[in-house]
Design an enzyme around this catalytic site. Sequence first.
Site, PDB file in Angstrom:
ATOM      1  N   PHE A   1      -3.575  10.099 -10.477  1.00  0.00           N
ATOM      2  CA  PHE A   1      -4.578   9.267  -9.811  1.00  0.00           C
ATOM      3  C   PHE A   1      -5.873   9.189 -10.632  1.00  0.00           C
ATOM      4  O   PHE A   1      -6.407   8.105 -10.878  1.00  0.00           O
ATOM      5  CB  PHE A   1      -4.865   9.810  -8.401  1.00  0.00           C
ATOM      6  CG  PHE A   1      -5.821   8.955  -7.620  1.00  0.00           C
ATOM      7  CD1 PHE A   1      -5.384   7.805  -6.978  1.00  0.00           C
ATOM      8  CD2 PHE A   1      -7.169   9.283  -7.549  1.00  0.00           C
ATOM      9  CE1 PHE A   1      -6.264   7.002  -6.263  1.00  0.00           C
ATOM     10  CE2 PHE A   1      -8.061   8.492  -6.837  1.00  0.00           C
ATOM     11  CZ  PHE A   1      -7.604   7.343  -6.197  1.00  0.00           C
ATOM     12  N   ASP A   2      -6.369  10.344 -11.074  1.00  0.00           N
ATOM     13  CA  ASP A   2      -7.670  10.370 -11.770  1.00  0.00           C
ATOM     14  C   ASP A   2      -7.638   9.593 -13.092  1.00  0.00           C
ATOM     15  O   ASP A   2      -8.606   8.919 -13.435  1.00  0.00           O
ATOM     16  CB  ASP A   2      -8.109  11.820 -12.014  1.00  0.00           C
ATOM     17  CG  ASP A   2      -8.445  12.512 -10.702  1.00  0.00           C
ATOM     18  OD1 ASP A   2      -8.688  11.796  -9.711  1.00  0.00           O
ATOM     19  OD2 ASP A   2      -8.445  13.765 -10.669  1.00  0.00           O
TER      20      ASP A   2
ATOM     21  N   LYS B   1       0.799  -1.239   0.000  1.00  0.00           N
ATOM     22  CA  LYS B   1       0.000   0.000   0.000  1.00  0.00           C
ATOM     23  C   LYS B   1       0.826   1.281   0.000  1.00  0.00           C
ATOM     24  O   LYS B   1       0.366   2.333   0.453  1.00  0.00           O
ATOM     25  CB  LYS B   1      -1.000   0.028   1.168  1.00  0.00           C
ATOM     26  CG  LYS B   1      -1.812  -1.229   1.357  1.00  0.00           C
ATOM     27  CD  LYS B   1      -2.312  -1.829   0.071  1.00  0.00           C
ATOM     28  CE  LYS B   1      -3.426  -1.050  -0.597  1.00  0.00           C
ATOM     29  NZ  LYS B   1      -3.771  -1.672  -1.913  1.00  0.00           N
ATOM     30  N   SER B   2       2.034   1.187  -0.535  1.00  0.00           N
ATOM     31  CA  SER B   2       2.900   2.362  -0.574  1.00  0.00           C
ATOM     32  C   SER B   2       2.983   2.991  -1.958  1.00  0.00           C
ATOM     33  O   SER B   2       3.798   3.896  -2.175  1.00  0.00           O
ATOM     34  CB  SER B   2       4.301   1.977  -0.093  1.00  0.00           C
ATOM     35  OG  SER B   2       4.223   1.481   1.215  1.00  0.00           O
TER      36      SER B   2
ATOM     37  N   MET C   1      -8.095   1.722  -6.161  1.00  0.00           N
ATOM     38  CA  MET C   1      -7.692   3.133  -6.317  1.00  0.00           C
ATOM     39  C   MET C   1      -8.676   3.912  -5.446  1.00  0.00           C
ATOM     40  O   MET C   1      -9.725   4.343  -5.924  1.00  0.00           O
ATOM     41  CB  MET C   1      -7.808   3.566  -7.775  1.00  0.00           C
ATOM     42  CG  MET C   1      -6.967   2.777  -8.753  1.00  0.00           C
ATOM     43  SD  MET C   1      -5.230   3.238  -8.745  1.00  0.00           S
ATOM     44  CE  MET C   1      -5.300   4.931  -9.275  1.00  0.00           C
ATOM     45  N   ARG C   2      -8.372   4.073  -4.211  1.00  0.00           N
ATOM     46  CA  ARG C   2      -9.339   4.535  -3.220  1.00  0.00           C
ATOM     47  C   ARG C   2      -9.339   6.052  -3.095  1.00  0.00           C
ATOM     48  O   ARG C   2     -10.260   6.720  -3.521  1.00  0.00           O
ATOM     49  CB  ARG C   2      -8.999   3.856  -1.878  1.00  0.00           C
ATOM     50  CG  ARG C   2     -10.096   3.817  -0.844  1.00  0.00           C
ATOM     51  CD  ARG C   2      -9.540   3.178   0.428  1.00  0.00           C
ATOM     52  NE  ARG C   2      -8.306   3.832   0.835  1.00  0.00           N
ATOM     53  CZ  ARG C   2      -8.242   4.903   1.629  1.00  0.00           C
ATOM     54  NH1 ARG C   2      -9.333   5.422   2.128  1.00  0.00           N
ATOM     55  NH2 ARG C   2      -7.064   5.453   1.937  1.00  0.00           N
TER      56      ARG C   2
ATOM     57  N   THR D   1       8.539  -6.690  -5.459  1.00  0.00           N
ATOM     58  CA  THR D   1       8.627  -7.438  -4.203  1.00  0.00           C
ATOM     59  C   THR D   1       8.119  -6.581  -3.045  1.00  0.00           C
ATOM     60  O   THR D   1       8.279  -5.364  -3.061  1.00  0.00           O
ATOM     61  CB  THR D   1      10.064  -7.910  -3.887  1.00  0.00           C
ATOM     62  OG1 THR D   1      10.037  -8.657  -2.665  1.00  0.00           O
ATOM     63  CG2 THR D   1      11.059  -6.781  -3.727  1.00  0.00           C
ATOM     64  N   HIS D   2       7.504  -7.258  -2.065  1.00  0.00           N
ATOM     65  CA  HIS D   2       7.131  -6.591  -0.813  1.00  0.00           C
ATOM     66  C   HIS D   2       8.047  -7.059   0.319  1.00  0.00           C
ATOM     67  O   HIS D   2       7.770  -6.811   1.493  1.00  0.00           O
ATOM     68  CB  HIS D   2       5.684  -6.930  -0.425  1.00  0.00           C
ATOM     69  CG  HIS D   2       4.625  -6.211  -1.208  1.00  0.00           C
ATOM     70  ND1 HIS D   2       4.772  -4.914  -1.655  1.00  0.00           N
ATOM     71  CD2 HIS D   2       3.379  -6.600  -1.610  1.00  0.00           C
ATOM     72  CE1 HIS D   2       3.659  -4.541  -2.285  1.00  0.00           C
ATOM     73  NE2 HIS D   2       2.816  -5.552  -2.291  1.00  0.00           N
TER      74      HIS D   2
ATOM     75  N   SER E   1      -4.799   2.744   4.222  1.00  0.00           N
ATOM     76  CA  SER E   1      -4.937   2.089   2.919  1.00  0.00           C
ATOM     77  C   SER E   1      -4.918   0.560   3.079  1.00  0.00           C
ATOM     78  O   SER E   1      -5.718  -0.162   2.464  1.00  0.00           O
ATOM     79  CB  SER E   1      -3.798   2.538   1.998  1.00  0.00           C
ATOM     80  OG  SER E   1      -3.909   1.954   0.738  1.00  0.00           O
TER      81      SER E   1
HETATM   82  P1  A3P Z   1      -5.157   4.629  -1.004  1.00  0.00           P
HETATM   83  O1  A3P Z   1      -5.798   3.390  -0.485  1.00  0.00           O
HETATM   84  O2  A3P Z   1      -4.688   5.535   0.085  1.00  0.00           O
HETATM   85  O3  A3P Z   1      -5.998   5.351  -1.985  1.00  0.00           O
HETATM   86  P2  A3P Z   1      -0.191  -0.388  -3.691  1.00  0.00           P
HETATM   87  O4  A3P Z   1      -0.215  -0.309  -5.165  1.00  0.00           O
HETATM   88  O5  A3P Z   1       1.193  -0.453  -3.100  1.00  0.00           O
HETATM   89  O6  A3P Z   1      -1.094  -1.459  -3.193  1.00  0.00           O
HETATM   90  O7  A3P Z   1      -0.765   0.994  -3.115  1.00  0.00           O
HETATM   91  C1  A3P Z   1      -2.109   1.340  -3.279  1.00  0.00           C
HETATM   92  C2  A3P Z   1      -2.284   2.783  -2.848  1.00  0.00           C
HETATM   93  O8  A3P Z   1      -1.680   3.630  -3.845  1.00  0.00           O
HETATM   94  C3  A3P Z   1      -3.767   3.176  -2.778  1.00  0.00           C
HETATM   95  O9  A3P Z   1      -3.824   4.199  -1.769  1.00  0.00           O
HETATM   96  C4  A3P Z   1      -3.974   3.751  -4.171  1.00  0.00           C
HETATM   97  O10 A3P Z   1      -5.086   4.596  -4.286  1.00  0.00           O
HETATM   98  C5  A3P Z   1      -2.669   4.525  -4.342  1.00  0.00           C
HETATM   99  N1  A3P Z   1      -2.398   4.870  -5.744  1.00  0.00           N
HETATM  100  C6  A3P Z   1      -2.457   4.077  -6.819  1.00  0.00           C
HETATM  101  N2  A3P Z   1      -2.217   4.793  -7.939  1.00  0.00           N
HETATM  102  C7  A3P Z   1      -2.000   6.072  -7.544  1.00  0.00           C
HETATM  103  C8  A3P Z   1      -1.727   7.290  -8.241  1.00  0.00           C
HETATM  104  N3  A3P Z   1      -1.634   7.322  -9.554  1.00  0.00           N
HETATM  105  N4  A3P Z   1      -1.568   8.413  -7.506  1.00  0.00           N
HETATM  106  C9  A3P Z   1      -1.655   8.384  -6.159  1.00  0.00           C
HETATM  107  N5  A3P Z   1      -1.940   7.270  -5.445  1.00  0.00           N
HETATM  108  C10 A3P Z   1      -2.101   6.121  -6.139  1.00  0.00           C
END
Ligand code: A3P
Length: 300
Positions: A234-235, A52-53, A261-262, A112-113, A143
């Site tokens: 993001f959008d 979730k980073s 994509m929350r 990798t995580h 997240s």
């Molecule tokens: P949130 O749950 O806070 O929205 P991962 O890919 O490591 O699982 O991380 C997922 C997190 O990255 C989610 O955070 C997701 O919305 C966010 N994310 C994915 N694409 C993004 C983007 N283009 N810009 C900003 N955040 C993004």
Amino acid sequence: MAQAEKMEKKSSLMNVLEIDGVPLPVISKEIWARVCHFQARPDDLILATYPKSGTTWIHEILDMIHNVGDVEKCQRATSTDRHPFIELTFTHKEKLDLDWAIEMPSPRMLKTHLPSHLIPPSIWKQNCKIIYVARNPKDCLVSFYHFHRMTSMLPDPQSLEKFLEKFMAGNVVCGSWYDHVKGWWAAKDKHQILYLFYEDVKKNPKREIHKMLEFLGKTLSEEVIDKIVYHTSFDVMKQNPMANQTALPSHIFDHSISNFMRKGMPGDWKNHFTVAMNETFDKHYKKMMAGTTLTFCTEI
Ligand code: A3P
């Protein structure tokens, strides 16, 4: 899928086993000996993150860099089907990501995580380039909590309060956030690691893409870089079915519970943490991060 069936599926997949004190999904444990013997190649690029980073986001940026901003090429497959994880495989896949990685022609990008101390040793030996992305723990935790709610691959988080306790104790998949970010921070002084922050990419994606390009020894025109910034915002990514994870079966990711994509916004934790939770977290954070030069920004 009926709720009872869903819960059964969730409980059958929630088993998390430890490797060297780090809770990892069962699939990683089952193939652990093979993960340890994984043969890296000198031109591999490794994208390493705590869950979730921003893995999916930076993966999209790197794939666009690799394909010189060609949007169509980056939509050739879903994010999970473009580059493999070393130690993980999404539960709906028939083939292990590890086998896919082994067969993949060079140059490979691998995700990798794993914390730095569990990385297959050949990655260090081959001096592979590694891009590490860290995200502030409060947004990462929120997240991760919502991700636990929407995926059958992880246990039910119960409540945010309960999840906060588990997160602070490192009792979640991939272990302690603190150990992860600090371990990779220390590793960057000895290896070819570009250490990035989610919040910096959000604040100034163009500057961070320039950092990635320099690290990779690549150049792109400003026009292509602008295109990458746009398509990985993001959008735009949220509307892209090859990047927003909606193509995964709904029994794996249930977007009706929470979108993958929350929010994508630093500071969202403020909508979730109570004052008491924040105080508890800050106290613990201070203790866990004492003595490190690593600092995080929790809002922009
Ligand atoms: P949130 O749950 O806070 O929205 P991962 O890919 O490591 O699982 O991380 C997922 C997190 O990255 C989610 O955070 C997701 O919305 C966010 N994310 C994915 N694409 C993004 C983007 N283009 N810009 C900003 N955040 C993004």
